[in-house]
Design a protein around this motif. Structure first.
Motif, PDB file in Angstrom:
ATOM      1  N   GLN A 134      41.271  35.114  42.581  1.00  0.00           N
ATOM      2  CA  GLN A 134      41.125  36.568  42.732  1.00  0.00           C
ATOM      3  C   GLN A 134      39.871  36.914  43.538  1.00  0.00           C
ATOM      4  O   GLN A 134      39.244  37.939  43.293  1.00  0.00           O
ATOM      5  N   ASP A 135      39.550  36.106  44.500  1.00  0.00           N
ATOM      6  CA  ASP A 135      38.377  36.361  45.335  1.00  0.00           C
ATOM      7  C   ASP A 135      38.513  37.684  46.093  1.00  0.00           C
ATOM      8  O   ASP A 135      37.549  38.429  46.240  1.00  0.00           O
ATOM      9  N   GLY A 136      39.714  38.006  46.553  1.00  0.00           N
ATOM     10  CA  GLY A 136      39.922  39.259  47.286  1.00  0.00           C
ATOM     11  C   GLY A 136      39.673  40.476  46.423  1.00  0.00           C
ATOM     12  O   GLY A 136      39.115  41.478  46.881  1.00  0.00           O
ATOM     13  N   PHE A 137      40.086  40.412  45.169  1.00  0.00           N
ATOM     14  CA  PHE A 137      39.841  41.536  44.263  1.00  0.00           C
ATOM     15  C   PHE A 137      38.348  41.751  44.043  1.00  0.00           C
ATOM     16  O   PHE A 137      37.861  42.886  44.040  1.00  0.00           O
ATOM     17  N   LEU A 138      37.603  40.679  43.846  1.00  0.00           N
ATOM     18  CA  LEU A 138      36.167  40.814  43.608  1.00  0.00           C
ATOM     19  C   LEU A 138      35.439  41.352  44.826  1.00  0.00           C
ATOM     20  O   LEU A 138      34.416  42.026  44.701  1.00  0.00           O
ATOM     21  N   LEU A 139      35.974  41.096  46.010  1.00  0.00           N
ATOM     22  CA  LEU A 139      35.319  41.553  47.237  1.00  0.00           C
ATOM     23  C   LEU A 139      35.748  42.962  47.635  1.00  0.00           C
ATOM     24  O   LEU A 139      34.912  43.776  48.055  1.00  0.00           O
ATOM     25  N   HIS A 140      37.044  43.261  47.513  1.00  0.00           N
ATOM     26  CA  HIS A 140      37.569  44.504  48.088  1.00  0.00           C
ATOM     27  C   HIS A 140      38.203  45.462  47.085  1.00  0.00           C
ATOM     28  O   HIS A 140      38.556  46.583  47.451  1.00  0.00           O
ATOM     29  N   GLY A 141      38.391  45.065  45.838  1.00  0.00           N
ATOM     30  CA  GLY A 141      38.928  45.998  44.869  1.00  0.00           C
ATOM     31  C   GLY A 141      40.361  45.716  44.489  1.00  0.00           C
ATOM     32  O   GLY A 141      40.962  44.694  44.854  1.00  0.00           O
ATOM     33  N   ILE A 142      40.940  46.671  43.766  1.00  0.00           N
ATOM     34  CA  ILE A 142      42.246  46.461  43.149  1.00  0.00           C
ATOM     35  C   ILE A 142      43.376  46.346  44.168  1.00  0.00           C
ATOM     36  O   ILE A 142      44.418  45.756  43.887  1.00  0.00           O
ATOM     37  N   THR A 143      43.179  46.904  45.355  1.00  0.00           N
ATOM     38  CA  THR A 143      44.238  46.794  46.365  1.00  0.00           C
ATOM     39  C   THR A 143      44.456  45.352  46.811  1.00  0.00           C
ATOM     40  O   THR A 143      45.489  45.047  47.408  1.00  0.00           O
ATOM     41  N   HIS A 144      43.503  44.476  46.551  1.00  0.00           N
ATOM     42  CA  HIS A 144      43.624  43.068  46.930  1.00  0.00           C
ATOM     43  C   HIS A 144      43.839  42.161  45.715  1.00  0.00           C
ATOM     44  O   HIS A 144      43.624  40.945  45.798  1.00  0.00           O
ATOM     45  N   LEU A 145      44.257  42.735  44.592  1.00  0.00           N
ATOM     46  CA  LEU A 145      44.554  41.930  43.422  1.00  0.00           C
ATOM     47  C   LEU A 145      45.856  41.164  43.656  1.00  0.00           C
ATOM     48  O   LEU A 145      46.894  41.751  43.932  1.00  0.00           O
ATOM     49  N   LYS A 146      45.804  39.859  43.522  1.00  0.00           N
ATOM     50  CA  LYS A 146      46.964  39.015  43.789  1.00  0.00           C
ATOM     51  C   LYS A 146      47.768  38.809  42.507  1.00  0.00           C
ATOM     52  O   LYS A 146      47.196  38.748  41.421  1.00  0.00           O
ATOM     53  N   PRO A 147      49.077  38.697  42.646  1.00  0.00           N
ATOM     54  CA  PRO A 147      49.877  38.340  41.469  1.00  0.00           C
ATOM     55  C   PRO A 147      49.534  36.921  41.023  1.00  0.00           C
ATOM     56  O   PRO A 147      49.445  35.996  41.832  1.00  0.00           O
ATOM     57  N   GLN A 188      29.031  32.799  41.372  1.00  0.00           N
ATOM     58  CA  GLN A 188      28.388  32.043  40.309  1.00  0.00           C
ATOM     59  C   GLN A 188      28.956  32.498  38.969  1.00  0.00           C
ATOM     60  O   GLN A 188      28.966  33.690  38.659  1.00  0.00           O
ATOM     61  N   ILE A 189      29.426  31.549  38.191  1.00  0.00           N
ATOM     62  CA  ILE A 189      30.077  31.833  36.910  1.00  0.00           C
ATOM     63  C   ILE A 189      29.203  31.259  35.803  1.00  0.00           C
ATOM     64  O   ILE A 189      28.810  30.096  35.851  1.00  0.00           O
ATOM     65  N   GLU A 190      28.919  32.094  34.813  1.00  0.00           N
ATOM     66  CA  GLU A 190      28.009  31.698  33.741  1.00  0.00           C
ATOM     67  C   GLU A 190      28.546  32.212  32.413  1.00  0.00           C
ATOM     68  O   GLU A 190      28.994  33.357  32.304  1.00  0.00           O
ATOM     69  N   LEU A 191      28.508  31.361  31.412  1.00  0.00           N
ATOM     70  CA  LEU A 191      28.906  31.763  30.070  1.00  0.00           C
ATOM     71  C   LEU A 191      27.807  32.618  29.443  1.00  0.00           C
ATOM     72  O   LEU A 191      26.620  32.406  29.699  1.00  0.00           O
ATOM     73  N   ASN A 192      28.218  33.583  28.643  1.00  0.00           N
ATOM     74  CA  ASN A 192      27.263  34.420  27.931  1.00  0.00           C
ATOM     75  C   ASN A 192      26.746  33.648  26.720  1.00  0.00           C
ATOM     76  O   ASN A 192      27.407  33.563  25.679  1.00  0.00           O
ATOM     77  N   SER A 193      25.572  33.077  26.868  1.00  0.00           N
ATOM     78  CA  SER A 193      25.024  32.238  25.800  1.00  0.00           C
ATOM     79  C   SER A 193      24.670  33.039  24.550  1.00  0.00           C
ATOM     80  O   SER A 193      24.538  32.465  23.466  1.00  0.00           O
ATOM     81  N   ASP A 194      24.523  34.360  24.680  1.00  0.00           N
ATOM     82  CA  ASP A 194      24.144  35.167  23.516  1.00  0.00           C
ATOM     83  C   ASP A 194      25.262  35.267  22.485  1.00  0.00           C
ATOM     84  O   ASP A 194      24.992  35.539  21.307  1.00  0.00           O
ATOM     85  N   VAL A 195      26.504  35.094  22.910  1.00  0.00           N
ATOM     86  CA  VAL A 195      27.630  35.239  21.979  1.00  0.00           C
ATOM     87  C   VAL A 195      28.230  33.895  21.601  1.00  0.00           C
ATOM     88  O   VAL A 195      29.184  33.850  20.820  1.00  0.00           O
ATOM     89  N   LEU A 196      27.697  32.813  22.150  1.00  0.00           N
ATOM     90  CA  LEU A 196      28.227  31.491  21.839  1.00  0.00           C
ATOM     91  C   LEU A 196      27.420  30.876  20.696  1.00  0.00           C
ATOM     92  O   LEU A 196      26.220  30.625  20.856  1.00  0.00           O
ATOM     93  N   GLU A 228      38.708  29.217  37.811  1.00  0.00           N
ATOM     94  CA  GLU A 228      39.960  29.251  38.570  1.00  0.00           C
ATOM     95  C   GLU A 228      40.437  30.682  38.796  1.00  0.00           C
ATOM     96  O   GLU A 228      40.985  31.001  39.858  1.00  0.00           O
ATOM     97  N   ILE A 229      40.235  31.550  37.804  1.00  0.00           N
ATOM     98  CA  ILE A 229      40.601  32.957  37.993  1.00  0.00           C
ATOM     99  C   ILE A 229      39.792  33.570  39.130  1.00  0.00           C
ATOM    100  O   ILE A 229      40.324  34.282  39.991  1.00  0.00           O
ATOM    101  N   VAL A 230      38.494  33.311  39.132  1.00  0.00           N
ATOM    102  CA  VAL A 230      37.637  33.841  40.198  1.00  0.00           C
ATOM    103  C   VAL A 230      38.055  33.287  41.547  1.00  0.00           C
ATOM    104  O   VAL A 230      38.054  34.003  42.564  1.00  0.00           O
ATOM    105  N   LYS A 231      38.430  32.024  41.591  1.00  0.00           N
ATOM    106  CA  LYS A 231      38.848  31.406  42.854  1.00  0.00           C
ATOM    107  C   LYS A 231      40.096  32.071  43.412  1.00  0.00           C
ATOM    108  O   LYS A 231      40.195  32.340  44.612  1.00  0.00           O
ATOM    109  N   PHE A 276      43.924  39.965  34.855  1.00  0.00           N
ATOM    110  CA  PHE A 276      44.161  39.358  36.164  1.00  0.00           C
ATOM    111  C   PHE A 276      45.526  38.701  36.273  1.00  0.00           C
ATOM    112  O   PHE A 276      45.907  38.276  37.362  1.00  0.00           O
ATOM    113  N   PHE A 277      46.257  38.601  35.171  1.00  0.00           N
ATOM    114  CA  PHE A 277      47.577  37.984  35.205  1.00  0.00           C
ATOM    115  C   PHE A 277      48.623  39.090  35.279  1.00  0.00           C
ATOM    116  O   PHE A 277      48.847  39.819  34.309  1.00  0.00           O
TER     117      PHE A 277
END
Length: 504
Positions: free
Chosen positions: A368-381, A302-310, A363-366, A419-420
C-alpha cells in the motif's frame, strides 16, 4: 477369499494442536489491552515470571552495591537548619515587643510545613504528588440522578416503589423498555396508579425521560418549553414525513406555510431525542496504535512496534534454581517445572507475536505504498491470501494478526483490516480498483451534486465507468451508498432543495 482378523502397523503424520499451541494462536488475535490483562494474570499465577523493567534478570538480585558515604540532602539540611534557628515570635518576645518592630518584612509567625499532614495525604516531600484523578468525584448515573428527585416529589412509599421500578426499566437513552401493563402485573398494582406515577416522574430532569417513544420524548420537552401547540402536535404526528424530508406533504398535513414549517423544524433540532445519554458513565477508551509507520530520510518507510503497549516478561531462573535446590516434595518440584515451562513458553510466544505483527505490517506497507504517498484514491485491492503468500504464512494467521490491531501512518490511524478490500474490475484492462476507493469516489460525486441535478444510482455507475473505467453495477452503488448512510436520490433532492430554500 476367507476373512480373518489380523494386526497391522501403519505409520502416518498428523497435526495435533496442543493446549500451548492453541494458546499461542489465541495470543495473536488479542488486542494490546486484552494481552496485558492476560499477562497480568500469568504474573499473578506464576512465581517465576516478572515484568521487564530495563534491567537484565539476575543483575540486581545477587549484586550488592558498595556502601556510599552518608550524604545530607538539600531538604534535610534545610529542615535541620530551620530547627536550629529561633522563630520570629521567640526572638521578638525576648525583646518584649511585636514581631513587626523587629522584622518588618516578615509575617507575624514563621509557618513551618506540617510534615505530618504531608505524610497522611500521601504526598511527602520528595515523593510524587497524588494523581488528581483520585480526588475527582464519580459522575452520578441516570438511576441515581432520578432516584434523588423521586425522593423529593413522591412521599407515598408504594408510589416510590413504583417510581423506582420505572427507573430500573429505563434503557440507556432514557426510554421505558417495558409496557405499563407488564409493570403493573409484575408489581401487582392497578394500572391507573402506575400511569399516575409515570405522569409525575415524567417531569423530572432531564426532561424527556420516561417516554415510551420518540414522539412522546419530544412532546415532553416541547411541553416544558410551553411550545406544544396544536400545530406542533400535528408535526409530531407526522415524524415519518420529516424522516422522508417530504416538506410539501408536511405543509399540507400541518396546514402551515413553508416559513413556519422551517421554524418548527429548527425547534425540533434543538431537542434531545435521547436524554438519557447525558449520564453515560462508560469510560472512553482511546485507540492506541500497535505499529508506527514513518517516512525515512532516504524515502523508505520505517516500521516500528509500539513498545509502550507490548508487555515484556522475564523468566527468573535464579529464583528457580535456588528454590529447586531446597525443595524435596515431588509435587512442589512438578509445580516448579510446570511454572518454568509456562514462563518460557509465554516469553517466547510474546516475542514471536511481536515479530509476526511486524512482518505482516511491513508487507501491508509495501503493498500500500501508493496509499501512504497519495491517499485513498491510490488504495490497492488486497486480500489476506496475497499477504500470506508474500510472507509465507497461513491466511488464518494473517487474519488473526490484523484483528484488533491499529497502524499509525502519515495518513492517519487505521485498523489493519482497513487495508484489505475487495477488487472491482477495470473495463480498460488496467489494474483493479479497491472497493474503498470506489466508496470514496461515490461520496465525492454525491457531495458535489447540485439541488437541481440529483444523480441516480444508475447515473453514478455510468460516471464511474466513464471516468476511471470502473465496472460497477447499480445495485453495487446502492449497497455502497447505503453502507455510508447516504439517502436515496429522492430524499437527497428534498433535502438539498429544502436547504437551498432556507438559505435564500
Amino acid at each position: 477369499m476367507a476373512m480373518s482378523p489380523r494386526l497391522e502397523v501403519r505409520q502416518s503424520q498428523s497435526l495435533t494442536l496442543t493446549p500451548q499451541l492453541m494458546q499461542s494462536i489465541r495470543l495473536l488475535q488479542l488486542s494490546h489491552l486484552e494481552l496485558n490483562t492476560f499477562v497480568e494474570m500469568e504474573l499473578q499465577r506464576n512465581p517465576l515470571l516478572e515484568r521487564e523493567d530495563g534491567v537484565e534478570p539476575g543483575e540486581t538480585d545477587n549484586t550488592e552495591l558498595p556502601e556510599r558515604p552518608a550524604e545530607l540532602s538539600a531538604y534535610e539540611d534545610t529542615v535541620d537548619h530551620g530547627d536550629r534557628i529561633q522563630s520570629a515570635d521567640s526572638i521578638a518576645s525576648g525583646y518584649d515587643t511585636e514581631v513587626d518592630n523587629v522584622f518588618p518584612d516578615q509575617s507575624a509567625q514563621d509557618r513551618q510545613p506540617d510534615l505530618g499532614q504531608w505524610s497522611e495525604r500521601g504526598g511527602a516531600p520528595g515523593e510524587d504528588a497524588p494523581d488528581i484523578d483520585q480526588f475527582v468525584a464519580a459522575r452520578p448515573s441516570l438511576s441515581d440522578h432520578l432516584g434523588a428527585q423521586v425522593g423529593l416529589i413522591i412521599s407515598d412509599p408504594r408510589e416510590r416503589l413504583i417510581a423506582q421500578f420505572l427507573i430500573d426499566s429505563l434503557n440507556e437513552a432514557g426510554y421505558l423498555a417495558n409496557e405499563l401493563e407488564q409493570i403493573a402485573t409484575q408489581l401487582g398494582a392497578p394500572l391507573e396508579t402506575v400511569e399516575a406515577v409515570l405522569l409525575r416522574v415524567q417531569g423530572t430532569d432531564p426532561v424527556g425521560v420516561f417516554a415510551r417513544d420518540v414522539k412522546e420524548c419530544l412532546a415532553l420537552q416541547l411541553r416544558e418549553k410551553d411550545r406544544l401547540d396544536p400545530m406542533m402536535q400535528r408535526l409530531l404526528d407526522n415524524l415519518d414525513l420529516i424522516a422522508a424530508h417530504d416538506l410539501g406533504a408536511l405543509t399540507r398535513a400541518i396546514g402551515c406555510d413553508r416559513e413556519d414549517l422551517m421554524e418548527m423544524l429548527g425547534e425540533l433540532k434543538e431537542l434531545d431525542p435521547k436524554p438519557g445519554r447525558a449520564f453515560e458513565t462508560a469510560p472512553i477508551e482511546s485507540v492506541v496504535p500497535d505499529v508506527f509507520v514513518r517516512r525515512g530520510q532516504g524515502g523508505d518507510w520505517q516500521i516500528e512496534l509500539n513498545s509502550d503497549v507490548l508487555p515484556r516478561v522475564l523468566v527468573n531462573r535464579v529464583y528457580y534454581a535456588s528454590v529447586t535446590k531446597k525443595t524435596r516434595d515431588p509435587a512442589e518440584k512438578t509445580f516448579l517445572t510446570d511454572c518454568l515451562a509456562t514462563a518460557n513458553w509465554l516469553a517466547k510466544s510474546l516475542d514471536q507475536r511481536a515479530q509476526t505483527i511486524l512482518k505482516v505490517a511491513a508487507e501491508i506497507v509495501k503493498q500500500q505504498d501508493g496509499f501512504l504517498l497519495h491517499g485513498i484514491t491510490h488504495l490497492k485491492p488486497m486480500t489476506l491470501k496475497a499477504v500470506a503468500d508474500a510472507i509465507e504464512m497461513h491466511e488464518s494467521t494473517v487474519s488473526r494478526v490484523t484483528s484488533n490491531k491499529y497502524m499509525a501512518t502519515p495518513r492517519g490511524l487505521f485498523e489493519m483490516k482497513y487495508f484489505f478490500t475487495t477488487a472491482l474490475g477495470s473495463s480498460t484492462g488496467g489494474d483493479d480498483h479497491s472497493a474503498e476507493t470506489v466508496r470514496h469516489r461515490i461520496r465525492q460525486i454525491i457531495d458535489a451534486e447540485l439541488p437541481s441535478d440529483i444523480l441516480s444510482d444508475d447515473t453514478i455507475a455510468e460516471m464511474l465507468q466513464k471516468e476511471r473505467g470502473i465496472e460497477v453495477a447499480r445495485r453495487t452503488v446502492a449497497k455502497y451508498r447505503e453502507g455510508m448512510n447516504i439517502p436515496s436520490s429522492v430524499i437527497r433532492r428534498r433535502q438539498k432543495r429544502a436547504l437551498a430554500t432556507a438559505g435564500r
